[in-house]
Write an enzyme that holds these catalytic residues in place. Sequence first.
Site, PDB file in Angstrom:
ATOM      1  N   LYS A  22      41.586  -1.235  44.005  1.00 57.86           N
ATOM      2  CA  LYS A  22      40.400  -2.117  44.079  1.00 57.86           C
ATOM      3  C   LYS A  22      39.264  -1.398  44.797  1.00 57.86           C
ATOM      4  O   LYS A  22      38.129  -1.373  44.314  1.00 57.86           O
ATOM      5  CB  LYS A  22      40.731  -3.402  44.821  1.00 57.86           C
ATOM      6  N   ASN A  23      39.567  -0.801  45.956  1.00 48.01           N
ATOM      7  CA  ASN A  23      38.491  -0.265  46.800  1.00 48.01           C
ATOM      8  C   ASN A  23      37.918   1.045  46.285  1.00 48.01           C
ATOM      9  O   ASN A  23      36.884   1.497  46.750  1.00 48.01           O
ATOM     10  CB  ASN A  23      38.953  -0.163  48.252  1.00 48.01           C
ATOM     11  N   ARG A  93      31.073  -8.099  49.281  1.00 48.32           N
ATOM     12  CA  ARG A  93      30.548  -7.060  50.180  1.00 48.32           C
ATOM     13  C   ARG A  93      30.316  -5.753  49.429  1.00 48.32           C
ATOM     14  O   ARG A  93      29.310  -5.078  49.625  1.00 48.32           O
ATOM     15  CB  ARG A  93      31.521  -6.832  51.328  1.00 48.32           C
ATOM     16  N   CYS A 117      34.818 -10.862  52.945  1.00 47.81           N
ATOM     17  CA  CYS A 117      35.798 -11.455  53.852  1.00 47.81           C
ATOM     18  C   CYS A 117      35.175 -11.748  55.221  1.00 47.81           C
ATOM     19  O   CYS A 117      34.308 -11.045  55.688  1.00 47.81           O
ATOM     20  CB  CYS A 117      36.975 -10.506  54.042  1.00 47.81           C
ATOM     21  N   ARG A 122      30.102  -7.837  59.839  1.00 46.17           N
ATOM     22  CA  ARG A 122      30.308  -6.677  58.958  1.00 46.17           C
ATOM     23  C   ARG A 122      28.948  -6.030  58.725  1.00 46.17           C
ATOM     24  O   ARG A 122      28.301  -6.243  57.729  1.00 46.17           O
ATOM     25  CB  ARG A 122      31.002  -7.114  57.670  1.00 46.17           C
ATOM     26  N   PRO A 123      28.502  -5.221  59.712  1.00 46.98           N
ATOM     27  CA  PRO A 123      27.153  -4.645  59.678  1.00 46.98           C
ATOM     28  C   PRO A 123      26.992  -3.600  58.577  1.00 46.98           C
ATOM     29  O   PRO A 123      27.983  -3.119  58.011  1.00 46.98           O
ATOM     30  CB  PRO A 123      27.027  -3.996  61.052  1.00 46.98           C
ATOM     31  N   ASP A 125      24.417  -1.180  59.296  1.00 49.17           N
ATOM     32  CA  ASP A 125      23.465  -0.278  59.967  1.00 49.17           C
ATOM     33  C   ASP A 125      23.698   1.193  59.622  1.00 49.17           C
ATOM     34  O   ASP A 125      22.753   1.963  59.467  1.00 49.17           O
ATOM     35  CB  ASP A 125      23.521  -0.496  61.483  1.00 49.17           C
ATOM     36  N   ASP A 305      44.132  -2.856  56.256  1.00 46.94           N
ATOM     37  CA  ASP A 305      44.356  -3.787  55.135  1.00 46.94           C
ATOM     38  C   ASP A 305      45.821  -4.107  54.906  1.00 46.94           C
ATOM     39  O   ASP A 305      46.148  -4.918  54.043  1.00 46.94           O
ATOM     40  CB  ASP A 305      43.748  -3.221  53.839  1.00 46.94           C
ATOM     41  N   ARG A 397      41.124 -11.953  44.100  1.00 43.80           N
ATOM     42  CA  ARG A 397      40.067 -10.930  44.140  1.00 43.80           C
ATOM     43  C   ARG A 397      40.673  -9.532  44.135  1.00 43.80           C
ATOM     44  O   ARG A 397      40.051  -8.577  43.700  1.00 43.80           O
ATOM     45  CB  ARG A 397      39.235 -11.093  45.428  1.00 43.80           C
TER      46      ARG A 397
HETATM   47  C1  EPZ Z   1      36.276  -1.227  53.429  1.00 44.01           C
HETATM   48  O1  EPZ Z   1      35.383  -2.159  54.021  1.00 44.01           O
HETATM   49  C2  EPZ Z   1      37.258  -2.044  52.627  1.00 44.01           C
HETATM   50  N1  EPZ Z   1      36.539  -2.797  51.606  1.00 44.01           N
HETATM   51  C3  EPZ Z   1      38.016  -3.016  53.550  1.00 44.01           C
HETATM   52  O2  EPZ Z   1      39.036  -3.602  52.747  1.00 44.01           O
HETATM   53  C4  EPZ Z   1      38.706  -2.229  54.667  1.00 44.01           C
HETATM   54  O3  EPZ Z   1      39.259  -3.143  55.591  1.00 44.01           O
HETATM   55  C5  EPZ Z   1      37.697  -1.322  55.380  1.00 44.01           C
HETATM   56  O4  EPZ Z   1      36.999  -0.488  54.424  1.00 44.01           O
HETATM   57  C6  EPZ Z   1      38.394  -0.401  56.389  1.00 44.01           C
HETATM   58  O5  EPZ Z   1      39.316   0.412  55.721  1.00 44.01           O
HETATM   59  C7  EPZ Z   1      36.172  -2.136  50.477  1.00 44.01           C
HETATM   60  O6  EPZ Z   1      36.404  -0.947  50.339  1.00 44.01           O
HETATM   61  C8  EPZ Z   1      35.463  -2.952  49.439  1.00 44.01           C
HETATM   62  P1  EPZ Z   1      34.085  -0.070  57.097  1.00 44.01           P
HETATM   63  P2  EPZ Z   1      34.029  -1.627  54.734  1.00 44.01           P
HETATM   64  O7  EPZ Z   1      32.657   0.185  56.840  1.00 44.01           O
HETATM   65  O8  EPZ Z   1      33.548  -0.416  54.028  1.00 44.01           O
HETATM   66  C9  EPZ Z   1      32.016  -0.891  61.263  1.00 44.01           C
HETATM   67  C10 EPZ Z   1      40.219  -5.246  51.631  1.00 44.01           C
HETATM   68  O9  EPZ Z   1      41.068  -6.009  52.131  1.00 44.01           O
HETATM   69  N2  EPZ Z   1      30.744  -0.632  60.581  1.00 44.01           N
HETATM   70  O10 EPZ Z   1      35.058   1.067  56.987  1.00 44.01           O
HETATM   71  O11 EPZ Z   1      33.125  -2.782  54.874  1.00 44.01           O
HETATM   72  C11 EPZ Z   1      32.651  -2.204  60.846  1.00 44.01           C
HETATM   73  O12 EPZ Z   1      32.137  -3.280  61.603  1.00 44.01           O
HETATM   74  C12 EPZ Z   1      38.939  -4.990  52.393  1.00 44.01           C
HETATM   75  O13 EPZ Z   1      40.350  -4.626  50.568  1.00 44.01           O
HETATM   76  C13 EPZ Z   1      29.578  -0.536  61.331  1.00 44.01           C
HETATM   77  O14 EPZ Z   1      29.601  -0.671  62.549  1.00 44.01           O
HETATM   78  O15 EPZ Z   1      34.602  -1.238  56.157  1.00 44.01           O
HETATM   79  C14 EPZ Z   1      34.114  -1.959  61.124  1.00 44.01           C
HETATM   80  O16 EPZ Z   1      34.390  -2.229  62.486  1.00 44.01           O
HETATM   81  C15 EPZ Z   1      38.802  -5.889  53.599  1.00 44.01           C
HETATM   82  N3  EPZ Z   1      28.401  -0.302  60.696  1.00 44.01           N
HETATM   83  C16 EPZ Z   1      34.289  -0.456  60.877  1.00 44.01           C
HETATM   84  O17 EPZ Z   1      32.963   0.097  60.862  1.00 44.01           O
HETATM   85  C17 EPZ Z   1      28.327  -0.132  59.327  1.00 44.01           C
HETATM   86  O18 EPZ Z   1      27.214   0.108  58.807  1.00 44.01           O
HETATM   87  C18 EPZ Z   1      34.949  -0.116  59.569  1.00 44.01           C
HETATM   88  O19 EPZ Z   1      34.226  -0.758  58.535  1.00 44.01           O
HETATM   89  C19 EPZ Z   1      29.517  -0.241  58.577  1.00 44.01           C
HETATM   90  C20 EPZ Z   1      30.713  -0.481  59.226  1.00 44.01           C
END
Ligand code: EPZ
Length: 427
Positions: A22-23, A93, A117, A122-123, A125, A305, A397
């Site tokens: 999926k991801n 997202r 989710c 979920r920033p 930035d 996950d 999903r």
């Molecule tokens: C991806 O989300 C996955 N989703 C999530 O899977 C997964 O939990 C996550 O990566 C971590 O592996 C998809 O790929 C669609 P991140 P993502 O950016 O990209 C912080 C599922 O169940 N952060 O790696 O949104 C954030 O707050 C889903 O399939 C910032 O601070 O996750 C978090 O603490 C749920 N600023 C950390 O980074 C930003 O601009 C990791 O988030 C972006 C993220």
Amino acid sequence: MDKYVINGGRELHGEVVIGGAKNAAVAIIPAVVLAESPCRIENVPNISDVTLIANILQGLGATVKNVNKTTLEIDPTTIFTQVANYEQVKGMRASYYLLGALLGKYGKAEVAMPGGCNFGVRPVDLHIKAFEALGAKHTLKNGVIRVEAEKLVGNKIYLDVVSVGATMNAMLAAVKAEGYTEIENAAKEPHIVDLANFLNSMGANIKGAGTDTIKIRGVRTLHGTTYSIIPDQIEAGTYMVAAAATGGDVVVSNVIPRHLEVISAKLREMGVTVDEYDEAVRIISHGRLKKCTIKTQPHPGFPTDMQPQFSALLATARGISIVNENVWENRFQYVSELARLGAKISVEGKSAFIEGVDHLDAAPVKATDLRAGAAMLIAGLCARGTTEIENIGYIERGYENIVEKLRNLGADITKKRTMTTTEVVMA
Ligand code: EPZ
């Protein structure tokens, strides 16, 4: 609202075939925008997130053809707008990958702030930081992110936090930027490597995906390609944990065992037999399992996950287990639902303490997000009696044909359509 109804307590036996990741799919499908000719994407998972992202692409004007249940043909040359549909986008997202892809191709994009989710803030930035490093300007107004650049020029991008999404979006925006880009502190998940391989198959010049430094030399054009998505590490892990939880003997096939190493290691630590083959793993589990400690980390650490699914498994293990969630600020909302089934879990900050009980007892529960829903399924498969799970849209999903796949393994699960209030009144 449809429900899953599970009569628990049955062992799982047989083989389950894993679908595409999926991801990876929700990033690769938007990446097609960057091509100058049609792309054929194979091993696409049959899930609602993929349907949604494909519909969003069609809304931009792309031509999307379902060749069969797992193959899409997408022609991006008919795209006529870089403004994504607000209503469609805000529900998922991953739609934010359209920012990087449209910016990389057209120099501009308008995409609604991401939904998805609900386990904490979920920033985005770091996504914006990456775009600005390449020369783009951004505004955030009326819930829409707008990015625009006269010209994208390669640069060094340091990601303060290891972020899958920001790493993917930085790649999408940089592949056609003039010159050299280096993404430092990059995420290393298998789906990051899959996106890089997809872009390289279109003629991009990306090296180092899967390490913490990704090096990109911008190219002028990207051509169409045929590409097969990697198997889903988390879908595979979910079935591995389900088999471990119910007891039984299950072959999980069409996987890359290397992507499952940390999951296999944890299951072995708990007393589960895990045999690895070229493209499959076999799970053999009997009797009560042992406690363990889980600490989620970015890849190659324990995947966040898989955290809810392991908590459901640990609910009946012998002893007190500890689960530390180090990626998301609040990914324990499912604990109150597990407690309805008799689980003994207390949460303090980033840690859950799970005191294993002899067995779980059925109860009506709901999915609070995608992987929490998977945890409810695993708990329901083990619980004595009939468990009903609501909010199954979350589960569908990310898990293709999950009722059929579980029934083929011997689970007693059905999808029950329940009439909405309107339907009851109309009846
Ligand atoms: C991806 O989300 C996955 N989703 C999530 O899977 C997964 O939990 C996550 O990566 C971590 O592996 C998809 O790929 C669609 P991140 P993502 O950016 O990209 C912080 C599922 O169940 N952060 O790696 O949104 C954030 O707050 C889903 O399939 C910032 O601070 O996750 C978090 O603490 C749920 N600023 C950390 O980074 C930003 O601009 C990791 O988030 C972006 C993220």
